[in-house]
Motif scaffolding. Structure first.
Motif, PDB file in Angstrom:
ATOM      1  N   ARG A 271      46.641  47.725  34.385  1.00  0.00           N
ATOM      2  CA  ARG A 271      46.891  48.706  35.149  1.00  0.00           C
ATOM      3  C   ARG A 271      45.861  48.997  36.641  1.00  0.00           C
ATOM      4  O   ARG A 271      45.785  50.237  37.515  1.00  0.00           O
ATOM      5  CB  ARG A 271      47.606  50.393  34.717  1.00  0.00           C
ATOM      6  CG  ARG A 271      48.391  50.037  34.261  1.00  0.00           C
ATOM      7  CD  ARG A 271      48.913  51.298  33.498  1.00  0.00           C
ATOM      8  NE  ARG A 271      50.915  51.276  32.448  1.00  0.00           N
ATOM      9  CZ  ARG A 271      51.517  50.226  32.253  1.00  0.00           C
ATOM     10  NH1 ARG A 271      50.899  49.478  31.525  1.00  0.00           N
ATOM     11  NH2 ARG A 271      52.794  50.265  32.343  1.00  0.00           N
ATOM     12  N   SER A 272      45.024  49.502  35.738  1.00  0.00           N
ATOM     13  CA  SER A 272      43.377  49.443  36.333  1.00  0.00           C
ATOM     14  C   SER A 272      43.321  48.689  38.221  1.00  0.00           C
ATOM     15  O   SER A 272      43.241  47.298  37.801  1.00  0.00           O
ATOM     16  CB  SER A 272      42.539  50.271  36.153  1.00  0.00           C
ATOM     17  OG  SER A 272      41.431  50.334  36.519  1.00  0.00           O
ATOM     18  N   GLU A 273      42.269  49.420  38.734  1.00  0.00           N
ATOM     19  CA  GLU A 273      42.104  48.885  40.590  1.00  0.00           C
ATOM     20  C   GLU A 273      40.143  49.162  40.327  1.00  0.00           C
ATOM     21  O   GLU A 273      39.882  48.603  41.672  1.00  0.00           O
ATOM     22  CB  GLU A 273      42.939  49.703  41.254  1.00  0.00           C
ATOM     23  CG  GLU A 273      43.639  49.120  41.972  1.00  0.00           C
ATOM     24  CD  GLU A 273      44.675  49.864  42.685  1.00  0.00           C
ATOM     25  OE1 GLU A 273      45.040  49.688  43.371  1.00  0.00           O
ATOM     26  OE2 GLU A 273      43.651  51.214  42.975  1.00  0.00           O
ATOM     27  N   TYR A 274      39.654  49.435  38.757  1.00  0.00           N
ATOM     28  CA  TYR A 274      38.798  49.789  38.919  1.00  0.00           C
ATOM     29  C   TYR A 274      37.903  49.469  37.491  1.00  0.00           C
ATOM     30  O   TYR A 274      36.728  48.863  37.444  1.00  0.00           O
ATOM     31  CB  TYR A 274      37.972  50.698  38.850  1.00  0.00           C
ATOM     32  CG  TYR A 274      39.053  51.251  40.514  1.00  0.00           C
ATOM     33  CD1 TYR A 274      38.321  51.125  41.705  1.00  0.00           C
ATOM     34  CD2 TYR A 274      40.178  52.538  40.206  1.00  0.00           C
ATOM     35  CE1 TYR A 274      38.681  52.180  42.492  1.00  0.00           C
ATOM     36  CE2 TYR A 274      40.507  52.796  41.993  1.00  0.00           C
ATOM     37  CZ  TYR A 274      39.965  52.516  42.470  1.00  0.00           C
ATOM     38  OH  TYR A 274      40.233  53.725  44.031  1.00  0.00           O
ATOM     39  N   MET A 275      38.597  49.057  36.781  1.00  0.00           N
ATOM     40  CA  MET A 275      38.194  48.849  35.393  1.00  0.00           C
ATOM     41  C   MET A 275      37.149  47.217  34.696  1.00  0.00           C
ATOM     42  O   MET A 275      37.510  46.527  35.957  1.00  0.00           O
ATOM     43  CB  MET A 275      38.771  48.660  34.509  1.00  0.00           C
ATOM     44  CG  MET A 275      39.090  49.178  32.924  1.00  0.00           C
ATOM     45  SD  MET A 275      40.298  49.949  31.697  1.00  0.00           S
ATOM     46  CE  MET A 275      39.425  49.745  30.508  1.00  0.00           C
ATOM     47  N   VAL A 276      36.170  47.760  34.184  1.00  0.00           N
ATOM     48  CA  VAL A 276      35.717  46.416  34.135  1.00  0.00           C
ATOM     49  C   VAL A 276      35.794  45.939  32.664  1.00  0.00           C
ATOM     50  O   VAL A 276      35.634  47.069  31.813  1.00  0.00           O
ATOM     51  CB  VAL A 276      33.532  46.073  33.985  1.00  0.00           C
ATOM     52  CG1 VAL A 276      33.761  45.468  33.904  1.00  0.00           C
ATOM     53  CG2 VAL A 276      33.872  46.542  35.505  1.00  0.00           C
ATOM     54  N   MET A 277      36.514  45.195  32.034  1.00  0.00           N
ATOM     55  CA  MET A 277      36.581  45.024  30.473  1.00  0.00           C
ATOM     56  C   MET A 277      35.262  44.010  29.931  1.00  0.00           C
ATOM     57  O   MET A 277      35.219  43.531  30.733  1.00  0.00           O
ATOM     58  CB  MET A 277      38.370  44.227  30.114  1.00  0.00           C
ATOM     59  CG  MET A 277      38.833  43.854  29.079  1.00  0.00           C
ATOM     60  SD  MET A 277      38.350  45.147  27.539  1.00  0.00           S
ATOM     61  CE  MET A 277      40.020  45.951  28.364  1.00  0.00           C
ATOM     62  N   ALA A 278      34.889  43.926  29.125  1.00  0.00           N
ATOM     63  CA  ALA A 278      34.025  43.336  28.241  1.00  0.00           C
ATOM     64  C   ALA A 278      34.131  42.798  26.939  1.00  0.00           C
ATOM     65  O   ALA A 278      35.123  44.028  26.242  1.00  0.00           O
ATOM     66  CB  ALA A 278      32.568  44.774  27.536  1.00  0.00           C
ATOM     67  N   ALA A 279      34.612  41.180  26.859  1.00  0.00           N
ATOM     68  CA  ALA A 279      35.850  41.047  25.881  1.00  0.00           C
ATOM     69  C   ALA A 279      35.051  39.771  24.865  1.00  0.00           C
ATOM     70  O   ALA A 279      34.324  39.450  26.153  1.00  0.00           O
ATOM     71  CB  ALA A 279      37.253  40.768  26.446  1.00  0.00           C
ATOM     72  N   THR A 280      35.763  39.608  24.306  1.00  0.00           N
ATOM     73  CA  THR A 280      35.840  37.767  24.098  1.00  0.00           C
ATOM     74  C   THR A 280      36.558  37.023  24.560  1.00  0.00           C
ATOM     75  O   THR A 280      37.575  37.681  25.741  1.00  0.00           O
ATOM     76  CB  THR A 280      35.177  37.928  22.162  1.00  0.00           C
ATOM     77  OG1 THR A 280      36.992  38.679  22.336  1.00  0.00           O
ATOM     78  CG2 THR A 280      33.956  38.711  21.563  1.00  0.00           C
ATOM     79  N   VAL A 281      36.336  35.879  24.400  1.00  0.00           N
ATOM     80  CA  VAL A 281      36.876  34.828  25.537  1.00  0.00           C
ATOM     81  C   VAL A 281      38.488  34.659  25.587  1.00  0.00           C
ATOM     82  O   VAL A 281      38.969  34.475  26.014  1.00  0.00           O
ATOM     83  CB  VAL A 281      36.386  33.681  25.377  1.00  0.00           C
ATOM     84  CG1 VAL A 281      35.075  33.029  26.019  1.00  0.00           C
ATOM     85  CG2 VAL A 281      36.520  32.684  24.179  1.00  0.00           C
ATOM     86  N   ALA A 282      38.945  35.125  24.850  1.00  0.00           N
ATOM     87  CA  ALA A 282      40.945  34.801  24.483  1.00  0.00           C
ATOM     88  C   ALA A 282      41.386  36.237  25.228  1.00  0.00           C
ATOM     89  O   ALA A 282      42.605  35.776  25.345  1.00  0.00           O
ATOM     90  CB  ALA A 282      41.230  35.415  23.144  1.00  0.00           C
ATOM     91  N   PHE A 283      40.701  37.471  25.822  1.00  0.00           N
ATOM     92  CA  PHE A 283      41.201  38.144  27.256  1.00  0.00           C
ATOM     93  C   PHE A 283      41.370  37.317  28.246  1.00  0.00           C
ATOM     94  O   PHE A 283      40.298  36.412  28.436  1.00  0.00           O
ATOM     95  CB  PHE A 283      40.386  39.317  26.960  1.00  0.00           C
ATOM     96  CG  PHE A 283      40.984  40.157  28.200  1.00  0.00           C
ATOM     97  CD1 PHE A 283      41.993  41.126  27.030  1.00  0.00           C
ATOM     98  CD2 PHE A 283      40.403  40.575  28.771  1.00  0.00           C
ATOM     99  CE1 PHE A 283      42.243  42.023  28.285  1.00  0.00           C
ATOM    100  CE2 PHE A 283      40.816  40.606  29.747  1.00  0.00           C
ATOM    101  CZ  PHE A 283      41.174  42.295  29.133  1.00  0.00           C
ATOM    102  N   GLY A 284      41.938  37.730  28.032  1.00  0.00           N
ATOM    103  CA  GLY A 284      42.469  36.688  30.159  1.00  0.00           C
ATOM    104  C   GLY A 284      43.550  35.777  29.862  1.00  0.00           C
ATOM    105  O   GLY A 284      44.458  35.702  30.913  1.00  0.00           O
TER     106      GLY A 284
END
Length: 586
Positions: A271-284
């Motif tokens: 929903r965000s237009e600014y957020m940064v997600m720090a994730a493992t590779v399954a995300f996205g």
């Protein structure tokens, strides 16, 4: 005969097909089986959504992740397409089944694990099936980077119903494509390969030196959403905390988080237009978010295929985006140990081949894009003008002699020590540890001068990347298969000269687009509309549609239908509101 162009405009709001979309759609409507290899952002979902509306019955879409299904269902419904999913999270599964059997669905999304059950087969017997779409089809192949065994069990289902089958993927080299065709029963004449180039993505590959500072500079340069892929769960949480420390909305995503927290973080990012997600590779993989402005890797991915797919999650809307890869020699050392200890013996040769290709990519001094495209069988120009090596061509240096000295030092020190110790021996550091090991008397003691010593780390990093040196779990360096040709003068070694100072992104979002009050007003309206509906802003309209509206300044509803991305359903729902926003902002 179906007027595909009219459907394209009325449902999706587009005046023309992109790339190979029309070829894929026409084959599907003609009942032919197809494997479409199209880059992320090329509009793969349209290739089965449009035929699903045009044909009688429901299209069954086999997809690997629940989040991906949910996102696709949400976007399809926004365009007036009757879509649903059957997953472990479906509370309305009885209604979905009834709708399928009564012909009230255009699209039904399911996971391969469900699609291959006897129960699901019996359900389909009671419905009319228009086509099968197999999304993320590289999961079918053992050569693919996200192999899912259940995908290989789909063939009996496809053969039994006989409906046209459309397999889609963004990442498949020649070997993977051949395997997909065979496993899904698609003839070679059904292969359609679009160009792999994502020209809007700018590629940067730099050594990892002070990663927190590197990531902070990147986040400050780009206000839009971003994803930082991390090798470990703990690192995702550290990176998220570090970015929050500079005032950037950020969260972590990994399998170790409680389900509610993980889902909440994902929803916030979508929903965000600014957020940064720090994730493992399954995300996205399960998110069709079009406005991700940058992707960063805090360590090397598993392969070039994985890198291409993960970076492809940036800039799906076609707007400028960046991909940054921060790498270190220890990344390759860990990857090689994983291959030898965790991968099945019959798959190790292929995994080594993939890792070596990735090593050549990260240490290259030539065009990054050209290397990526050649990997997928294309014949690109030598330069692209939109990667780090093209924009700022690095000075190259022949380090063959230095490499030979480092390899010799590893051999003379019994292959038990790491880079720092080898540098001490090569530099003639007559310290207690060197004397205790007797290496002060070695033939390699003191054979490097001060200038050569500056190259020890970058050359060792390159040697590890190309599998000439291997690091064990204790940090000791030993020979890999790439050592012998270098030592015997059968192969030279050239690397990019290490820069004196690493810099962050030179491009800021403000350079891509000047301030535009109309666009800002439309974006604010979209934000409120999305919040009221409980959907991500991009489900309402993509940024590219808002920019087109701000540029053309339409004055009546009929003018809105000429804007890309505004179909009949959205025109009816939002037309008057858009005109009001534009009028107030002028």
């Amino acid at each position: 005969m179906t007027d595909t162009h009219q459907l394209l405009h009325d449902i999706f709001g587009f005046s023309s097909f992109r790339g190979v979309q029309e070829d894929v759609v026409e084959r599907t409507l003609a009942g032919e089986n197809t494997l479409a290899v199209m880059p992320t952002g090329a509009g793969k979902s349209l290739c089965y959504q449009l035929p699903a509306v045009a044909l009688e019955g429901a299209a069954i879409v086999i997809s690997p992740l629940i989040a991906l299904m949910q996102d696709q269902v949400r976007s399809a419904r926004a365009n007036g397409i009757r879509a649903a999913s059957l997953t472990s999270m479906s509370d309305d599964w009885r209604q979905v089944q009834d709708d399928l059997m009564s012909g009230k669905l255009d699209l039904l999304y399911v996971a391969p694990e469900r699609a291959t059950t006897d129960g699901f087969g019996r359900l389909l017997e009671q419905a009319r099936i228009s086509l099968f779409a197999i999304d993320e089809a590289h999961c079918v192949s053992e050569w693919g980077h996200d192999f899912r065994p259940d995908y290989r069990l789909l063939r009996p289902l496809l053969d039994h119903f006989g409906a046209p089958r459309l397999a889609l993927t963004a990442t498949a080299d020649r070997r993977t494509r051949a395997d997909i065709l065979q496993q899904l029963g698609i003839g070679e004449d059904g292969l359609i390969v679009a160009g792999f180039d994502r020209s809007n993505i700018r590629y940067h590959v730099v050594p990892r030196e002070g990663l927190p500072s590197q990531l902070k500079r990147l986040a400050k340069a780009h206000e839009g959403p971003g994803i930082v892929y991390c090798p470990s769960r703990a690192q995702t949480e550290r990176v998220a905390e570090q970015l929050r420390g500079i005032g950037r909305p950020s969260a972590a995503y990994h399998a170790g988080l409680e389900k509610e927290i993980r889902q909440g973080n994902q929803e916030a990012f979508v929903r965000s237009e600014y957020m940064v997600m720090a994730a493992t590779v399954a995300f996205g993989m399960g998110i069709d978010k079009p406005d991700v402005r940058f992707i960063a890797h805090a360590g090397v991915p598993k392969s070039i295929e994985a890198y291409y797919q993960e970076t492809g999650r940036a800039g799906r809307d076609g707007e400028p985006a960046e991909a940054w890869l921060f790498w270190g020699a220890d990344d390759f050392a860990r990857a090689r140990r994983r291959i030898e200890t965790e991968v099945e013996p019959e798959r190790r040769a292929g995994e080594r081949e993939r890792l070596n290709a990735l090593g050549a990519f990260v240490e290259a001094a030539t065009c990054r894009r050209a290397i990526l495209l050649r990997h997928f069988g294309e014949d690109p120009p030598e330069t692209c003008g939109n990667c780090d090596n093209c924009l700022n061509p690095p000075e190259t240096i022949d380090v063959t002699v230095a490499a030979q000295k480092i390899l010799s030092a590893a051999f003379r020190t019994e292959m038990r020590f790491g880079v720092a110790y080898l540098a001490q021996v090569l530099g003639g550091d007559d310290n207690e540890k060197v004397r205790m090991n007797g290496h002060h008397a070695s033939s390699v003691f003191g054979i490097m001068d001060a200038e050569e010593l500056k190259l020890v780390r970058p050359v060792a990093r390159a040697l590890i990347a190309r599998d000439a040196l291997r690091s064990d779990e204790y940090g000791g360096l030993s020979f890999g298969p790439g050592a012998k040709p270098i030592l015997k003068d059968e192969e030279t070694m050239v690397i990019a000269k290490p820069p004196k100072k690493l810099r962050g992104s030179r491009r800021k979002a403000a350079q891509d687009y000047p301030p535009d009050p109309l666009f800002d007003a439309l974006r604010e309206w979209r934000r409120g509309e999305a919040a009221s509906q409980g959907v991500p802003p991009y489900v309402i309209f993509h940024d590219s549609t808002l920019r087109a509206l701000a540029a053309s300044k339409p004055g009546k509803v009929s003018d809105l239908s000429l804007i890309e991305g505004i179909g009949d359903k959205k025109l009816e729902r939002y037309g008057a509101q858009i005109l009001e926003v534009l009028e107030d902002a002028r």
